[in-house]
Design an enzyme around this catalytic site. Sequence first.
Site, PDB file in Angstrom:
ATOM      1  N   ASP A 147       0.831  -1.216   0.000  1.00 28.10           N
ATOM      2  CA  ASP A 147       0.000   0.000   0.000  1.00 28.10           C
ATOM      3  C   ASP A 147       0.857   1.254   0.000  1.00 28.10           C
ATOM      4  OD1 ASP A 147      -2.549   1.415   2.216  1.00 28.10           O
ATOM      5  OD2 ASP A 147      -2.327   1.501   0.034  1.00 28.10           O
ATOM      6  N   LYS A 191       2.823   3.652  -5.627  1.00 27.12           N
ATOM      7  CA  LYS A 191       2.236   2.693  -6.566  1.00 27.12           C
ATOM      8  C   LYS A 191       3.255   2.219  -7.600  1.00 27.12           C
ATOM      9  CE  LYS A 191      -0.886   3.674  -3.868  1.00 27.12           C
ATOM     10  NZ  LYS A 191      -0.845   2.850  -2.613  1.00 27.12           N
ATOM     11  N   ASP A 228      -3.320  -2.857  -2.440  1.00 25.72           N
ATOM     12  CA  ASP A 228      -4.373  -1.847  -2.453  1.00 25.72           C
ATOM     13  C   ASP A 228      -4.251  -0.992  -3.726  1.00 25.72           C
ATOM     14  OD1 ASP A 228      -5.305   1.052  -0.439  1.00 25.72           O
ATOM     15  OD2 ASP A 228      -6.552  -0.349  -1.560  1.00 25.72           O
ATOM     16  N   ASN A 229      -5.328  -0.318  -4.104  1.00 25.22           N
ATOM     17  CA  ASN A 229      -5.300   0.745  -5.118  1.00 25.22           C
ATOM     18  C   ASN A 229      -4.926   0.306  -6.531  1.00 25.22           C
ATOM     19  OD1 ASN A 229      -3.729   2.251  -2.449  1.00 25.22           O
ATOM     20  ND2 ASN A 229      -5.750   2.944  -3.101  1.00 25.22           N
ATOM     21  N   GLU A 255     -11.403   4.570  -0.715  1.00 20.50           N
ATOM     22  CA  GLU A 255     -11.771   4.935   0.661  1.00 20.50           C
ATOM     23  C   GLU A 255     -12.537   6.266   0.694  1.00 20.50           C
ATOM     24  OE1 GLU A 255      -8.739   3.988  -0.314  1.00 20.50           O
ATOM     25  OE2 GLU A 255      -7.192   5.414   0.237  1.00 20.50           O
TER      26      GLU A 255
HETATM   27  O1  LIG Z   1       3.945   4.948   2.449  1.00 20.59           O
HETATM   28  C1  LIG Z   1       4.763   5.487   1.774  1.00 20.59           C
HETATM   29  C2  LIG Z   1       4.469   6.887   1.288  1.00 20.59           C
HETATM   30  S1  LIG Z   1       3.505   6.762  -0.166  1.00 20.59           S
HETATM   31  C3  LIG Z   1       1.820   6.558   0.345  1.00 20.59           C
HETATM   32  C4  LIG Z   1       1.224   5.551  -0.612  1.00 20.59           C
HETATM   33  N1  LIG Z   1      -0.253   5.572  -0.782  1.00 20.59           N
HETATM   34  C5  LIG Z   1      -0.817   6.369  -1.692  1.00 20.59           C
HETATM   35  O2  LIG Z   1      -0.156   7.141  -2.375  1.00 20.59           O
HETATM   36  C6  LIG Z   1      -2.315   6.295  -1.842  1.00 20.59           C
HETATM   37  C7  LIG Z   1      -2.970   7.283  -2.589  1.00 20.59           C
HETATM   38  C8  LIG Z   1      -4.377   7.267  -2.742  1.00 20.59           C
HETATM   39  C9  LIG Z   1      -5.058   8.319  -3.527  1.00 20.59           C
HETATM   40  C10 LIG Z   1      -4.567   9.619  -3.563  1.00 20.59           C
HETATM   41  C11 LIG Z   1      -5.220  10.595  -4.311  1.00 20.59           C
HETATM   42  C12 LIG Z   1      -6.379  10.286  -5.012  1.00 20.59           C
HETATM   43  F1  LIG Z   1      -7.027  11.242  -5.726  1.00 20.59           F
HETATM   44  C13 LIG Z   1      -6.876   9.004  -4.981  1.00 20.59           C
HETATM   45  C14 LIG Z   1      -6.216   8.025  -4.253  1.00 20.59           C
HETATM   46  C15 LIG Z   1      -5.139   6.246  -2.145  1.00 20.59           C
HETATM   47  C16 LIG Z   1      -4.476   5.258  -1.410  1.00 20.59           C
HETATM   48  O3  LIG Z   1      -5.194   4.244  -0.811  1.00 20.59           O
HETATM   49  C17 LIG Z   1      -3.082   5.263  -1.264  1.00 20.59           C
HETATM   50  O4  LIG Z   1      -2.514   4.242  -0.558  1.00 20.59           O
HETATM   51  C18 LIG Z   1       6.094   4.767   1.436  1.00 20.59           C
HETATM   52  C19 LIG Z   1       6.431   3.618   2.128  1.00 20.59           C
HETATM   53  C20 LIG Z   1       7.624   2.952   1.862  1.00 20.59           C
HETATM   54  C21 LIG Z   1       8.480   3.446   0.876  1.00 20.59           C
HETATM   55  O5  LIG Z   1       9.681   2.796   0.576  1.00 20.59           O
HETATM   56  C22 LIG Z   1       8.141   4.618   0.177  1.00 20.59           C
HETATM   57  O6  LIG Z   1       9.026   5.040  -0.779  1.00 20.59           O
HETATM   58  C23 LIG Z   1       6.934   5.264   0.461  1.00 20.59           C
HETATM   59 MG   LIG Z   2      -3.970   2.637  -0.304  1.00 22.95          MG
END
Ligand SMILES: O=C(CSCCNC(=O)c1cc(-c2ccc(F)cc2)cc(O)c1O)c1ccc(O)c(O)c1
Ligand SMILES: [Mg+2]
Length: 214
Positions: free
Chosen positions: A141, A144, A169-170, A199
């Site tokens: 999650d 992407k 997810d997603n 969500e």
């Molecule tokens: O966790 C992270 C930070 S990125 C968060 C990811 N999630 C999303 O971007 C995400 C986005 C949306 C969404 C956003 C805008 C919309 F208009 C529609 C949907 C929905 C979701 O359910 C999501 O999960 C990370 C971890 C480890 C690493 O190594 C690293 O590089 C990064």
């Molecule tokens: Mg997500």
Amino acid sequence: LCQTKEQRILDFVLKNAVRGDPQSVIDNIDKYCSQREWSMNVGNEKGIILDNVVKESNPSTILELGTYCGYSAVRICRLLKPGVRFFTVEFNPAYAAVAKQIIEFAGLIDKVQVLEGSTGDIIPQLKKKYEVDTLDFVFVDHWKDKYKPDTQLLEKCNLLRKGSVVLADNVIVPGAPDFLEYVRNCGKYDCTNFPSFLEYMDEKDALEKAVFRG
Ligand SMILES: O=C(CSCCNC(=O)c1cc(-c2ccc(F)cc2)cc(O)c1O)c1ccc(O)c(O)c1
Ligand SMILES: [Mg+2]
């Protein structure tokens, strides 16, 4: 004063949820994010699908990529038997700080290890540094465009065994097209798509379950 949305979510949970009650933590995050400020928790519709896949997998060692505020960590860990190990990777230190407090408030912190850093650095450390043999369940999650490379990295590090479940997810919104193409066509996974909704929105989204063939 709560500067960030994530701190406001934490504050709402601390004020309105019941300490030691994971379900009330989940319900209050969903309440805040549907009524006040949208945020990227897996949410309740996809969360029920996640619950069912976790229950049928009955995992002992779980990895989550992308902790955010800890909603899915609480959601998954509330279903697990004592003695299981849950590792969750978060790149953003501010998110990790909020997640630890939410997981602690839910009473689940002794099951959970929040690993701060990039998945690319942490996944190769799981066997030696964190004494992981293989993973029974992976919830994907995070960014992407990292779904596919990190799934391939899990394979390369021999962290998947026959029957390991990778749940992403997603896969519609924001989407992970290269990941979907990979798991569905590389011949190493049995895939199932679970249509649902983004969500707190009416937009279509989906989870993809990819079971490693070993
Ligand atoms: O966790 C992270 C930070 S990125 C968060 C990811 N999630 C999303 O971007 C995400 C986005 C949306 C969404 C956003 C805008 C919309 F208009 C529609 C949907 C929905 C979701 O359910 C999501 O999960 C990370 C971890 C480890 C690493 O190594 C690293 O590089 C990064
Ligand atoms: Mg997500």
